[in-house]
Structures are given as structure tokens and as C-alpha cells.
Write an enzyme that holds these catalytic residues in place. Structure first.
Site, PDB file in Angstrom:
ATOM      1  CB  SER A 106      -7.158  -0.278   1.498  1.00 40.32           C
ATOM      2  OG  SER A 106      -7.569  -0.883   0.300  1.00 40.32           O
ATOM      3  CB  SER A 107     -12.562  -1.025   0.586  1.00 35.92           C
ATOM      4  OG  SER A 107     -12.991   0.009   1.434  1.00 35.92           O
TER       5      SER A 107
ATOM      6  CB  THR B 121      -9.161  -0.447  -7.528  1.00 34.79           C
ATOM      7  OG1 THR B 121      -9.023   0.657  -6.673  1.00 34.79           O
ATOM      8  CG2 THR B 121      -8.839  -1.728  -6.852  1.00 34.79           C
TER       9      THR B 121
ATOM     10  CB  THR C  27      -5.890   0.820  -6.581  1.00 41.97           C
ATOM     11  OG1 THR C  27      -6.797   1.827  -6.991  1.00 41.97           O
ATOM     12  CG2 THR C  27      -5.340   1.196  -5.220  1.00 41.97           C
TER      13      THR C  27
ATOM     14  N   GLY D 131     -13.643  -0.998  -6.928  1.00 49.74           N
ATOM     15  CA  GLY D 131     -14.940  -0.406  -6.601  1.00 49.74           C
ATOM     16  C   GLY D 131     -14.978   0.372  -5.298  1.00 49.74           C
ATOM     17  N   GLY D 132     -13.808   0.679  -4.719  1.00 52.52           N
ATOM     18  CA  GLY D 132     -13.801   1.449  -3.480  1.00 52.52           C
ATOM     19  C   GLY D 132     -14.554   0.699  -2.388  1.00 52.52           C
TER      20      GLY D 132
ATOM     21  CG  ASN E 164      -8.356   6.312  -4.537  1.00 51.28           C
ATOM     22  OD1 ASN E 164      -9.152   5.396  -4.353  1.00 51.28           O
ATOM     23  ND2 ASN E 164      -8.505   7.499  -3.993  1.00 51.28           N
TER      24      ASN E 164
ATOM     25  CG  ASP F 216      -8.463   5.213  -0.337  1.00 50.96           C
ATOM     26  OD1 ASP F 216      -9.559   5.653  -0.716  1.00 50.96           O
ATOM     27  OD2 ASP F 216      -7.943   4.188  -0.825  1.00 50.96           O
TER      28      ASP F 216
ATOM     29  NE  ARG G 205      -4.125   1.776   1.066  1.00 49.50           N
ATOM     30  CZ  ARG G 205      -5.133   2.128   0.269  1.00 49.50           C
ATOM     31  NH1 ARG G 205      -5.164   1.717  -0.980  1.00 49.50           N
ATOM     32  NH2 ARG G 205      -6.118   2.857   0.720  1.00 49.50           N
TER      33      ARG G 205
HETATM   34  O1  DON Z   1      -8.009   1.140  -1.393  1.00 51.94           O
HETATM   35  C1  DON Z   1      -9.177   1.432  -1.606  1.00 51.94           C
HETATM   36  O2  DON Z   1     -10.097   1.016  -0.923  1.00 51.94           O
HETATM   37  C2  DON Z   1      -9.504   2.338  -2.758  1.00 51.94           C
HETATM   38  N1  DON Z   1      -8.366   3.160  -3.077  1.00 51.94           N
HETATM   39  C3  DON Z   1      -9.938   1.526  -3.922  1.00 51.94           C
HETATM   40  C4  DON Z   1     -10.360   2.381  -5.099  1.00 51.94           C
HETATM   41  C5  DON Z   1     -11.149   1.673  -6.103  1.00 51.94           C
HETATM   42  O3  DON Z   1     -11.441   0.517  -5.969  1.00 51.94           O
HETATM   43  C6  DON Z   1     -11.614   2.457  -7.266  1.00 51.94           C
HETATM   44  N2  DON Z   1     -12.082   1.566  -8.266  1.00 51.94           N
HETATM   45  N3  DON Z   1     -13.061   1.535  -8.824  1.00 51.94           N
END
Ligand code: DON
Length: 571
Positions: A453-454, A382, A400, A474-475, A402, A424, A105
Site C-alpha cells: 500500500s501507499s 481511499t 479504502t 490518491g494511490g 482502492n 494493489d 489491510r
Molecule cells: O493502498 C493503496 O495504496 C491504494 N489502494 C490506495 C488507493 C487510493 O488512494 C485511491 N484513491 N484515490
């Protein structure tokens, strides 16, 4: 009447799965996976999937193939494939029967501080948080991929990075998917002169689909890495270019931040669900703990009896999601900076306490759900790809920038986008971030800290063997997309294609709304509304999984059809 009965009989006799037929291909599944017996790569982009499979065919293991795929995606899938971002890799090593988790990360540059993105009035300056040089955390991808390769791979860096170098220097035809991705971010990308130079014509228009896209600057950067390993990126001329771009634009990343970047190998988080073992992402990801927490709550119910995507099932699922995301908001952050009570959160006894808060007949408004109630004694765009090799090793990797194309800012002369992972963090604890997640001081900005993070690369084990490996972008949605994919396989006995393709829902406690994809019936939506849910039709789909299921010596792969361009390569 008689005719109808006959027809029904014929249907039953004619189409019921024959005895002994594997349920994996039965007629209940409307989607079929790609099937192979040796090695497989499920990836959001075709050329990179083929790179990984070629490495497998040439005798590389799953880690070699994953690292090759990771570098190749940095070239062919610029919206999320990257060398300027960070991520997580979950590895299963067949011979040792061991799983390990590589945390690469991004970290906050040393100069970052709690109020970095606040203006004089104490409000978050969103544009600076999302789209400036300050949005970037110190990248971890290059260090992470090289760490995994050196420790768990079998091939040289020169070998696995070469396909990416070839794709960057010789070019590849612009696909419809890439054109679409560039088109949907065109306006913002054109605001950065370097991003414009890399991907657009001088007048700002897009190049035609099919035209060869060469990326000589990126090839140069990858060659520096080929020659000097991680020092080729974190020190020397590449680092000089990154720091020069920071210094010219109020950015924070320094030479010391780059040289000091550290990969952390961690124990994955583990849970058990109806005889399956779940192995997933530990903090600084919130994903593994939340997935397990929700599964623990659901374990006392019988989702199969309710029926897939029935109102009863979705109601209980959504209520469990709310309770778990509420806990996320208070407790989750980088474990080096905050006490994250993972063991308590994934404790089945705690799930039993939480479950009492689920009313089977009424949705509890999120405002009435407080995080961590009755938590027993607190102790202290991501992208995802999945690889399986012929020896039983498995890699599932989410990395990712982000947002799609990160901050949309490229570092001159490197061909590389800067991530905007600093977004984030909780720029202002207690207030929603880019994914509308509310987070606490545990995720406040601090130099050297990793943002929460997710991302949830996840494996499910059955009878001690890897059964499913999956993950998603997908965050905040990543967690529920992965969760429903594995529940669909575990509880609803779907093959991996149907498990991933089925309509999903998402609730993250705040905002108090249940997002529902196309494919959940209007009747079910009405029932959910009657139970008190604020049902919202997502205009966007929820997540994009890349999954492999392993059964009876075969590999079953599926690239989520929710977005363009994915591919399952195999041999
Ligand atoms: O680490 C995370 O949770 C976010 N930076 C992920 C971002 C993400 O999945 C965007 N994609 N669609």
C-alpha cells in the site's frame, strides 16, 4: 517615488505580524484553518465528521470518535468509506505517550496465486484485475475498527456504530458532492445490478440532490455487527451473503478467509527531520519509509533558502522522490512474505549515499536510476480522516476500497461495495500496476498476503508532543502529498491550511515525469524543464489531505479543498 516608499513602509508597519503573535496565523498564510480548543474531526464528508465530534462531546476519546466516523463514512461516503475494504489507523495515546499502528489491510484470499490475473499469453487482464469479484481481498475494516475500539477506545460498539445505523436506516439528503461522485462513476456502477439498485433509479438516472437516501441493506449489515461484533460480519448471514456472491461470480473469498481474517498491531516507522519526529505507516505500507527516506535526503539542504516551490527546491525534491520510489519498486511488500529492509532504507547514512546521486543542475533520467544502488548489506479513492480529543489523544486513519467505489460491485443484500485491493499487488512483477507503480516479486500475489500500500497516516511530533496529524487518498500520490504537507509546515513554517492547500508536485520514478499542480508558476516549470524534467501539468489535483495541527493547546484543522464535501467539525 516617495509615495511608493511610504506605501511600502505602511505595508510593512501595518501588516507585519506583531511581536509575540503566533506564526500560525501570520499574514504569510493565504489559507486559514478551522480553530477549536476541545475536539476536532477533519473528514472528507460533513455528516460523518459531525458524528465523530458528537462522540467526543459525549465524552468519547479520539479512538471512539474515529471508529464512529469510520462506520458513518461507510454510509455517507460510499466511494471510499467502507466496511468492505481495509486500511491503517495510527493512534497517539497521550497518557502513555505511545503511538501504535493498527494494520487492517485486506488479505489475498487463500485461493489467490501469483498468476491470478494473467491470460494464456501471460498478459494482465486489467478488467478482471480491477472490476471483478476476484479483485476483492478479504476485507479488514470491520475487524480493524472493532479491534481499535476494544483496545484503545472507551465506549461500546453499540454506542459508536449507532449513528451509522441511523444514517443508513433513516437516510440523509443526497449532497451535491455525493451526486457528483455517483455521476462520475455512473456508467460503471450501472453495470452492477446491485449497485444500481442501491444508488440509482430504475431507469438508471440519478436521484436529485436533496432527496433522502436510505440504505436499509447496509443498516441490516451494521446491525449484525452491532449485535455480534466482528462475528456479525465475518461469520453468519453477512458472511454467507459475501460468499454466495463470490461463488456465483468466480470470486475467491471463502468462509475460511473471512473467519480467519487477522488485524495486526504494528510498531509505526519513525524518523527524525530537523528536530521533528516523524511517525508513520510501516509495511505493508510503503508510505512511512519513503517519506522518511526523502526527508533524510532533503535534510542536508536548505529548502527555506531556496524558497517554497522554487525550481531549485522542486528539482531536489523530485530527484529525492525518484530515488526513494525506485527503492520502493524493488524492496516493498508484505513483511510476512518478503524481507523489507526498512531500517536500511530510512538510515541517514544511506540517504547520504543516495544524495550523492542528486545532480543540483540536472535531472537524472529515471531509466538511469536503479533501485537500491549501494544499499548497505540487505538484511533480510481511499479516504482519510483525522481526530484529536481534548485529552491530547490523536487518531489519523486512512482506509479504502482502492478505486472510488472499489470494484463497483455491491454484495446483494448487504449494501456493501467490494474492494478491488487485489489490484494493489504486482499482477505481473516488473510491469506497472493501476497506479503505474512498478513492483517486484516482493509484492507478487500469494494467498494470505497483504498487498503493498501507499496509504500513509502520519504524525509529526515537536518537542515530544503531537504537532501534525495528516493523511490522504490518491494511490501512489498519497506519499508525496503527505510529504509536502509536512515539509510545508516544518521547513516553510506554514499553518496547516496553507501547508495542505499549496500546489504540489509528484514524481514516482516510473513513469519518468514530474506532475505539477496548478499554482506552480510557468517560469518555474520552464526552469524545471531546463533542468531536464519531463514536466506534466496534472489535469487532476494531487491528493486530498485531512489534517489537524496542535499548538499551544489549540487545534487547527483543515480539510483539503481539492475535492468537494470535506468538513472540519469541532467543539
Ligand atoms: O493502498 C493503496 O495504496 C491504494 N489502494 C490506495 C488507493 C487510493 O488512494 C485511491 N484513491 N484515490
Amino acid at each position: 517615488m516617495k509615495l511608493t516608499r511610504l506605501a511600502i513602509l505602511l505595508l510593512i508597519v501595518g501588516f507585519a505580524p506583531a511581536q509575540g503573535q503566533e506564526p500560525i496565523l501570520n499574514f504569510e498564510n493565504r489559507f486559514l484553518p478551522v480553530i477549536a480548543s476541545n475536539g476536532m474531526v477533519a473528514s472528507p464528508e460533513k455528516l460523518a465528521a459531525e458524528v465523530g465530534t458528537r462522540i467526543l462531546r459525549e465524552g468519547g476519546n479520539a479512538v471512539d470518535a474515529a471508529v464512529a466516523t469510520g462506520f458513518a463514512l461507510a454510509v455517507t461516503y460510499p466511494r471510499a468509506g467502507n466496511i468492505g475494504g481495509g486500511g491503517f489507523m495510527l493512534i497517539h495515546l497521550a497518557e502513555e505517550n505511545k503511538q501504535t499502528f493498527i494494520d487492517y489491510r485486506e488479505t489475498a484470499p487463500a485461493a489467490a496465486h501469483r498468476d491470478l490475473f494473467l491470460d494464456d499469453a501471460g498478459e494482465v487482464e486489467r478488467m478482471r484485475e480491477f472490476f471483478s469479484h476476484q479483485s476483492a481481498g478479504t476485507p479488514g475494516s470491520v475487524a480493524g475498527l472493532i479491534y481499535a475500539l476494544e483496545k484503545y477506545g472507551t465506549m461500546s460498539l453499540k454506542k459508536v456504530i449507532q449513528p451509522a445505523i441511523d444514517l443508513a436506516s433513516k437516510g440523509f439528503p443526497i449532497s451535491f458532492a455525493l451526486d457528483f461522485e455517483l455521476g462520475s462513476r455512473q456508467e460503471r456502477l450501472l453495470m452492477d445490478a446491485e449497485a444500481k439498485r442501491l444508488f440509482f433509479r430504475e431507469d438508471g438516472s440519478r436521484r436529485p440532490v436533496g432527496e433522502n437516501l436510505r440504505q436499509p441493506d447496509l443498516a441490516w449489515t451494521l446491525k449484525q455487527i452491532r449485535r455480534k461484533g466482528r462475528d456479525g460480519f465475518y461469520k453468519g448471514p453477512v458472511a454467507d451473503r459475501i460468499v454466495a456472491s463470490m461463488e456465483a461470480n468466480d470470486g475467491l473469498i471463502s468462509h475460511a478467509d473471512l473467519a480467519g481474517y487477522q488485524v495486526i498491531e504494528r510498531q509505526p516507522v519513525r524518523g527524525e527531520y530537523r528536530g521533528h519526529e516523524i511517525v508513520s505507516a510501516p509495511p505493508p505500507s510503503s508510505g512511512g519509509a519513503i517519506i522518511i527516506q526523502i526527508l533524510n535526503m532533503l535534510e542536508a539542504y536548505d529548502p527555506k533558502a531556496w524558497g517554497h516551490n522554487s525550481a531549485a527546491y522542486l528539482h531536489h525534491l523530485a530527484e529525492a522522490m525518484k530515488l526513494a520510489y525506485a527503492d520502493r519498486s524493488r524492496y516493498m511488500g508484505d513483511p510476512a512474505y518478503a524481507d523489507v529492509p526498512v531500517a536500511q532504507l530510512i538510515d541517514k547514512a544511506y540517504a547520504a549515499i543516495l544524495r550523492k546521486r542528486i545532480d543540483p543542475l540536472e535531472a537524472t533520467p529515471s531509466a538511469e536510476i536503479q533501485p537500491g544502488i549501494d544499499l548497505p548489506g540487505e538484511s533480510s479513492d481511499t479516504t482519510h480522516f483525522t481526530v484529536a480529543d481534548a485529552d491530547g489523544n490523536v487518531v489519523t486513519n486512512t482506509y479504502t476500497l482502492n478505486f472510488s467505489f472499489g470494484s463497483h460491485i455491491a454484495v446483494p443484500g448487504t449494501g456493501m461495495f467490494l474492494n478491488n485491493e487485489m489490484a494493489d499487488f504486482a499482477a505481473k512483477p516488473g510491469f506497472p500496476n493501476a497506479f503505474r507503480l512498478i513492483e517486484s516479486d516482493a509484492n507478487a500475489i500469494e494467498g494470505g498476503k497483504r498487498p503493498l500500500s501507499s496509504m500513509s497516516p502520519t504524525m509529526v511530533f515537536k518537542d515530544g508532543k503531537p504537532w501534525i496529524a495528516t493523511g490522504s487518498p490518491g494511490g501512489s500520490i498519497i506519499i508525496t502529498a503527505v510529504l509536502q504537507t509536512i515539509i510545508n509546515a516544518m521547513d516553510f513554517e506554514m499553518n496547516i491550511a496553507s501547508a495542505a492547500a499549496s500546489a504540489r508536485v509528484h514524481h514516482q520514478w516510473m513513469p519518468d515525469r514530474l506532475s505539477v499542480e496548478q499554482g506552480v508558476s510557468p517560469d518555474t516549470r520552464r526552469l524545471l524543464q531546463q533542468l531536464g524534467h519531463n514536466v506534466v501539468d496534472t489535469r487532476r489535483t494531487l491528493g486530498r489531505t485531512q489534517s489537524i495541527m496542535m499548538e499551544d493547546g489549540l487545534l487547527y484543522g483543515f480539510t483539503d479543498t481539492r475535492r468537494l464535501g470535506g468538513w472540519v467539525a469541532h467543539y
